[in-house]
Each structure stands twice: as structure tokens, then as C-alpha cells.
Design a protein around this motif. Structure first.
Motif: not given
Lengths: 318, 419
Positions: B63-64, B66-68, B70-71, B82, B85
Motif C-alpha cells: 500500500h505504501a 502504491a502511495q509513494a 502515485q504521489a 497509475t 493493486r
């Protein structure tokens, strides 16, 4: 008589060889003066010393009244055509001409105007803006000649000006030299071609092996070398003529050449008596000529062995 | 004097009007500009990437990541990701994912396994794995997430972790009499290097030009006509100064180009370092100019004299090599000079007239040199220039009219005494 150029005791030696030895000569103003001699005689070296391109070892030079070694400005009044010549190939014709004129102190605008006139006169007007490298060799030589005269020098010094010119251009050159003389300028040129010198020069100096052989007014030189030789010919064969030629008492020597005779008179024989006797014959006299030695003959007679070109060592003009 | 000016003008115009001058003058800045701009243009391919993240990771690492990825990012060249997940193991999905990549539905997929904390590995599959930027972004994102998780295992909070892993930036600046000047070490070194090399090249190029020009006049037999109106020394002076004028014009155009270019630099996407490198103080420019002109005259006179002693291009080429040697010396010592511009190597080379023209400008760019040292260097260089001009003038005067073989050293000695 004023002189455009006076040399007195001028000498120049290279490492192991004397190019010019103790040369003295005087060029009267307003005349055409020929410096004659075989290849390697020292003609070019002499002219280069006059132009201060190489420095003489001894002697004095008075060019238009000044010593070019001390007063270079006098060179501005001289037009010099070296034996080895060349132009900037990448420049246009008019640029080359005006560049050399400007080096002689002419204003640019005047230089361009005069240069254009000369080009027209030499039949090169269409090539005014062309690059030198696109011209034929003959045209380049004309341009070179224009660069020599465009600043209207009082004195022209031309080193072997005829070499490499075709007959038409030789004619052009001759006319230009004669014109310059008629305008009161002095022309000095060197040549190994005696016939050309004979046609144009009033004064000559013959040098060989770096030394002067003889110099002076051409007519006087001829007179001094006059011989007692005459050529005689008649309109048609005649026994009376044969008899006269065999018996006239004044002959030293008689040579029959085809239908004519070449004779040498005894020192005190009077050529006029010979004419009178020949005129009293039954056939008309068609030829009676005092045979003068040509400059070439005088030259060969004077120079003899020295006329043979000698090997010139590798020259470095130090 | 008038004649010298005429010769300068002729030499100048003849060279400036050639096609090769126009080409080299225009092409060089275009080439340099291309070098500076092209990389940034090529990087802007950034664009978008759609990746599938097959996530078996423990503790929300996936999750982290994917967040990093897409930031939203500041950098102009950043890729926008894009991330789709999906959870579960890779093997059952592999064939379908491969098909989606083939069909260009997605650009690739990443698998983060359950043992990522121990194995330190993730898998990445894509059409173009050579796209280094994607790999770098992935590495950064995964490393960050894994590192945070490991540190959290040690009992640290997220904020503490962020504080711990922050990068350190070294900000360097040059100290000068005018205060602090911006610019980093690297940019300054590069500028000094470029100026040194450019000087060397220009002096060599134009020196050989002088040589060829002398040879042309000698071989075309123009020289005899000219020296019947102009003193040989004036001819040489005019030639050297004319070439110097051409070189200055060329360099001037380049400096003008680069000034224009750097003023538009940010719009063109140049790096800040490259921008600052071109901004030198007026004192530095003055030093560069003085040394360039003097060095140019020194070498051009040497080349001109050498050109006068030979009879063909081939002989000229042979002579050109030994004349280049003193110019190559600064190249050999370029690192000691640049990295320690106030050291003894740099100082010594600045006092030798033959190396000073290249070494001094490099030092002047790299650091601030005591004015006294500059003055001494200029004085020695001037003395060197005069001495070389004197000797070269004498050799030239005899050489241009000589024919035949190349003179021996003994003959050269005689020329010096004779002229």
C-alpha cells in the motif's frame, strides 16, 4: 641628364657564391632600359637589391634620388613586377588590384577607379568581380601587370616581364611599356631575350656571371661594334657583276651567298666608291647594306664563355 | 602603420568571408547548445505508466509503495504512475498479466512477495525494463516502504522515521572579493576545463592557419610583391593581428550566443549549474581576454616564422608538432591546476609565457588569483611575446624569400645574425 636609378659598386654574395660583383650603372630618366644577361647572371638579384628586398653587401643605390635602404617611402613611387609572381587566389580581381595599390599609398576609391579603367583597357572588365583563381593564366598575368602599374609609378621595374606571355599579350605588354615611356616614366626591364631588348630599349646593360660586360646607349654600342661588312646583290645574274666582285681592290674578303655577296672591306676602303662602281654595271643594284652586328652577336662576342649558365647553389637570401 | 592595417583588413576579410568560418562559428554553439539541451529534452519522455502491483507483502508495504508512486511530484521529468493493486500470489495471475502487457493494456507489473523484509527483493516485469527511471522510482518507493517498516519494528514512529532517513545536501559557493558567488564546484571546474581546452584548440587552430597563410604567400610568390612595398615585419604583424581579430570575432560571437542562451536557459530547461557556470565576473572576463590575445600573438608569431622556413604543407605539418608541445603541457597538469589553482604547479605554469595563456584563464575561473600574481604573469608573458616576435620576425624576413630545402639550425642562426 637626371637619372632614375644609379648603382655604384653594388655587390652581393651568398654563402659560397658571388651573385653580383661591383656593378655600376646609370638609368636616364624617361627612357626604356634593358638589363640583359643569360640565366643566372645576377639580373634578378640586382633588381631585388634595388627594391630593398634583399640587402646589398656593398655599394650605393640611388633610386629616384633616394637610398631605398634608408628611405623606404621611395619604393611607393616604383612599380615592381618580380620574376616570380603571384596573386591571392581567393580574392576578387578588383580587390587584389586595389589592395596592392593601397599598399603603395593610393586611396581606396582612387585605386578601385584606376583599377577598373585598367581592366577595361586590358579587356578584363567582365572579370572585375571574379575570383582570381577562376582566371586563365594569361589573364592572371595581365592582372599582375595591372597591380604593378595601377598606382602610376614614376619608375617601372619589370623582371623578365615577357616570360610566360603568349604573342598577343607580349604585344599588349610592349604597347604598355612604350605608353609609359611616352608619359615620361622610366622603365627598366630585365630579359635574356636580346631581340626584345633590341626592339624596345634605348639603353642597355649586359651582365654575365654577376659582372657588367658593357652598358650604354644602344645606338652607340652598335656604332662601337660596327664592322666593315656589307651585303651586295643585283637584280639578275651578270658577268660584269661577277667580274667586279672578283676584282675590286678594296675587298678584304668576299663570300658568295646564293645570288648575293657578303664582303668585308679593307680598313681604308671607301664604301661609296664600291657603290659608284656597282652602279656603273649593266644590271641594277638591288641591295647594298652595311651589315650591323645584332645585339645578340655583340653579346656572344663579349660574353663568350661567361654566357654559359652556371649552376646556382641553393639560394637563401640572407 | 597604414600598411599593417591594410594587411590586417585583408587577412580578416579573406578569412571571415570563407564558408568554413561561417560554418564553424555557427555550428560550434549549436553543438554546445545541443549538448546542454538535448538530455533534458530526452528525459521529458516521462509521461504515464500503468503498473499492476501484485501484493503479497506484510504490514501494508504494498500500500505504501502504491502511495509513494502515485504521489504528485514536483520535478518536470517525473513519470506519473497509475497503480492497480491486486492481492494474492503471482503464479495464478502471471499468464493473464503477461497477456495484458502484450496487449498494451498495462506497461508492466510488480510483485512484492511475503518475505520482502527478509529477501530484500521485488520482481518487475515490463515491455521495456531498460527504462532506468521506472526502475529507480520503484527502488526508491519500495526501499522507502521497507525501510520504514523495519524501523517501525524497532519502535519508532512514522515521523521519527522520516526524520532519520532524510538526505544531506552539500551547498558549495566560491568566495571572491565581490563576496560569495553562487555556483557549485562541479560547474566551476567544468567551466575552467572548457575554457582551457577551448583556448588550446583555438590557439593551435589559428596558429596553423597563420602557418598555412604564410606558406600560401610564399608558394604563390605573392610575398615578393608585398615586401617590395611593405617591410616583412609589418607583413607578419599584420597577418598575426588579422588572425587575432578573426579569432576574437569568433569567440565574441560564441560568448554572445552563450549569453543569449543562458538568459533563456531556464525556459530551455538547462540545469542550474550549467547556467551559473557561464556567469563570470568582469575581472575574470578581462583576465581571460588579455591572456587569450597575448597567447594568441605569441603562438601565431611562432607558427608564422615556422611557416616561412618550409616549402610544403608536409614540412609545415612536421614543424607544427613540436610547436604544439608547450600547449600540451597544461593539459598534462590539468588536474593539479584545476583542483589546486593556488598550488605551486599552477603558479609555476602561470609564470612560463608558453603555458600561461592556457593555465591562467583556467585558474582565474576556478579561483581568485592575487592581482600581483596576474600582473607578474602578464609582464613575463609580454616579455615573452616581444622576444618571440623579435626572433620570429628575423626568421620570417629571411625565410619568406628563401627557396630550396629547409634550413638547418646553423643556417637559422645565420639568418638571425644577418637580418
Amino acid at each position: 641628364m637626371s637619372h632614375a636609378l644609379l648603382l655604384d659598386g653594388v655587390s652581393k654574395s651568398y654563402a659560397s657564391h658571388a651573385a653580383v660583383k661591383n656593378l655600376s650603372l646609370a638609368v636616364p630618366t624617361g627612357t626604356i632600359y634593358g638589363i640583359l644577361g643569360p640565366n643566372g647572371a645576377g639580373k634578378s638579384t640586382t633588381l631585388r637589391m634595388v627594391m630593398n628586398i634583399i640587402i646589398r653587401d656593398a655599394g650605393t643605390v640611388s633610386l629616384l634620388g633616394a637610398d631605398p635602404e634608408r628611405d623606404r617611402s621611395v619604393l611607393q613611387r616604383v612599380g615592381y613586377l618580380p620574376e616570380e609572381r603571384g596573386l591571392y587566389k581567393k580574392m576578387t580581381v578588383i580587390d587584389v588590384i586595389s589592395f596592392f595599390a593601397e599598399l603603395k599609398g593610393v586611396e581606396r576609391r582612387t585605386a578601385v577607379r584606376e583599377g577598373t579603367q585598367w581592366l577595361e583597357r586590358m579587356g578584363l572588365a567582365d572579370w572585375r568581380g571574379a575570383k582570381v583563381e577562376t582566371l586563365s593564366k594569361g589573364m592572371q598575368q595581365k592582372v599582375q601587370f595591372i597591380t604593378t602599374v595601377v598606382h602610376q609609378p614614376e619608375l617601372l621595374i619589370l623582371d623578365e616581364p615577357h616570360s610566360g606571355l603568349d604573342p598577343v599579350n607580349q604585344e599588349v605588354l610592349r604597347d604598355t611599356i612604350l605608353d609609359a615611356r611616352d608619359q615620361g616614366r622610366t622603365v627598366i626591364f630585365s630579359t635574356h631575350n636580346m631581340e626584345q631588348a633590341e626592339q624596345m630599349c634605348e639603353h642597355v646593360c649586359i651582365i654575365a656571371g654577376g659582372e657588367k660586360v658593357l652598358d650604354g646607349n644602344l645606338r652607340e654600342i652598335r656604332r662601337a661594334h660596327r664592322t666593315n661588312h656589307y651585303a651586295i646583290g643585283f637584280d639578275e645574274p651578270s658577268e660584269a657583276a661577277e667580274r667586279l666582285m672578283a676584282t675590286w681592290p678594296g675587298f678584304e674578303r668576299v663570300d658568295r651567298i646564293n645570288d648575293a655577296w657578303e664582303v668585308e672591306l679593307k680598313p681604308h676602303a671607301d664604301p661609296r666608291a664600291l657603290v659608284t662602281a656597282a652602279n656603273g654595271l649593266d644590271v641594277p643594284l638591288s641591295r647594298f647594306e652595311h651589315v650591323q652586328p645584332s645585339l645578340h652577336e655583340i653579346f656572344v662576342q663579349q660574353v663568350g664563355d661567361a654566357a654559359r649558365p652556371r649552376r646556382r647553389p641553393e639560394v637563401t637570401h640572407a | 602603420m597604414r600598411n599593417v592595417l591594410l594587411i590586417i583588413r585583408r587577412e580578416f576579410l579573406e578569412r571571415v568571408r570563407t564558408r568554413s568560418f561561417v560554418l564553424s562559428t555557427v555550428l560550434f554553439p549549436v553543438f554546445i547548445a545541443a549538448l546542454m539541451i538535448l538530455p533534458s529534452i530526452m528525459q521529458t519522455g516521462g509521461g504515464k505508466r500503468t503498473l499492476v502491483l501484485v501484493d503479497q507483502s506484510p504490514a501494508g508495504i504494498g500500500h505504501a509503495v502504491a502511495q509513494a508512486l502515485q504521489a504528485p511530484r514536483q520535478e518536470k521529468n517525473a513519470i506519473r504512475y497509475t497503480i492497480q493493486r491486486v492481492e494474492g500470489a503471482l503464479e495464478p495471475q502471471r499468464a493473464r498479466l503477461n497477456a495484458r502487457v502484450e496487449a498494451k493494456e498495462i506497461d508492466g507489473y510488480v510483485w512484492i512477495g511475503p518475505d520482502v523484509l527478509a529477501s530484500n527483493q521485488v520482481q518487475y516485469r515490463a515491455r521495456d525494463v531498460t527504462r532506468v527511471q521506472v526502475v529507480q522510482d520503484l527502488e526508491q518507493a519500495v526501499t522507502g516502504a521497507v525501510r520504514q517498516e523495519r524501523l517501525r519494528g524497532q519502535g519508532l514512529t512514522a515521523a521519527e522515521v522520516a526524520q532519520l532517513v532524510r538526505n544531506v545536501d552539500v551547498k558549495a559557493a566560491r568566495i571572491t572579493g565581490e563576496g560569495e558567488e553562487g555556483g557549485n564546484i562541479f560547474a566551476t571546474l567544468i567551466t575552467a576545463y572548457v575554457i582551457g581546452i577551448m583556448f588550446m584548440q583555438l590557439i593551435m587552430l589559428y596558429g596553423q592557419n597563420a602557418m598555412r597563410s604564410v606558406l600560401e604567400e610564399k608558394n604563390n610568390r605573392i610575398v615578393e610583391v608585398i615586401v617590395s612595398s611593405v617591410h616583412a615585419t609589418q607583413l607578419m604583424a599584420g597577418k598575426v593581428l588579422g588572425l587575432a581579430a578573426v579569432a576574437l570575432l569568433q569567440v565574441g560571437i560564441w560568448v554572445g550566443f552563450s549569453a543569449l542562451f543562458t538568459s533563456q536557459g531556464e525556459r530551455l530547461g538547462m540545469s542550474a549549474g550549467a547556467l551559473r557556470a557561464a556567469q563570470l565576473g568582469p575581472a575574470v572576463w578581462a583576465t581571460i581576454l588579455v591572456f587569450f590575445v597575448l597567447g594568441f600573438v605569441l603562438y601565431a608569431a611562432m607558427y608564422a616564422a615556422a611557416g616561412s622556413t618550409v616549402a610544403s604543407e608536409q614540412e609545415a605539418q612536421q614543424l607544427a608538432v613540436p610547436l604544439m608541445l608547450p600547449l600540451i603541457v597544461p593539459l598534462v597538469f590539468i588536474m593539479p591546476v584545476l583542483t589546486d589553482p593556488l598550488g605551486s604547479t599552477a603558479r609555476t605554469l602561470s609564470l612560463i609565457p608558453f603555458t600561461a595563456p592556457v593555465v591562467m584563464p583556467m585558474r582565474a575561473v576556478a579561483t581568485e588569483i592575487p592581482p600581483l600574481e596576474i600582473a607578474l604573469s602578464i609582464a613575463l608573458l609580454l616579455a615573452g611575446v616581444l622576444a618571440v616576435l623579435w626572433v620570429a620576425g628575423k626568421i620570417y624576413r629571411v625565410g619568406i624569400l628563401s627557396t630550396g630545402k629547409k634550413p638547418s639550425l646553423r643556417e637559422l642562426g645565420r639568418w638571425l645574425r644577418a637580418a
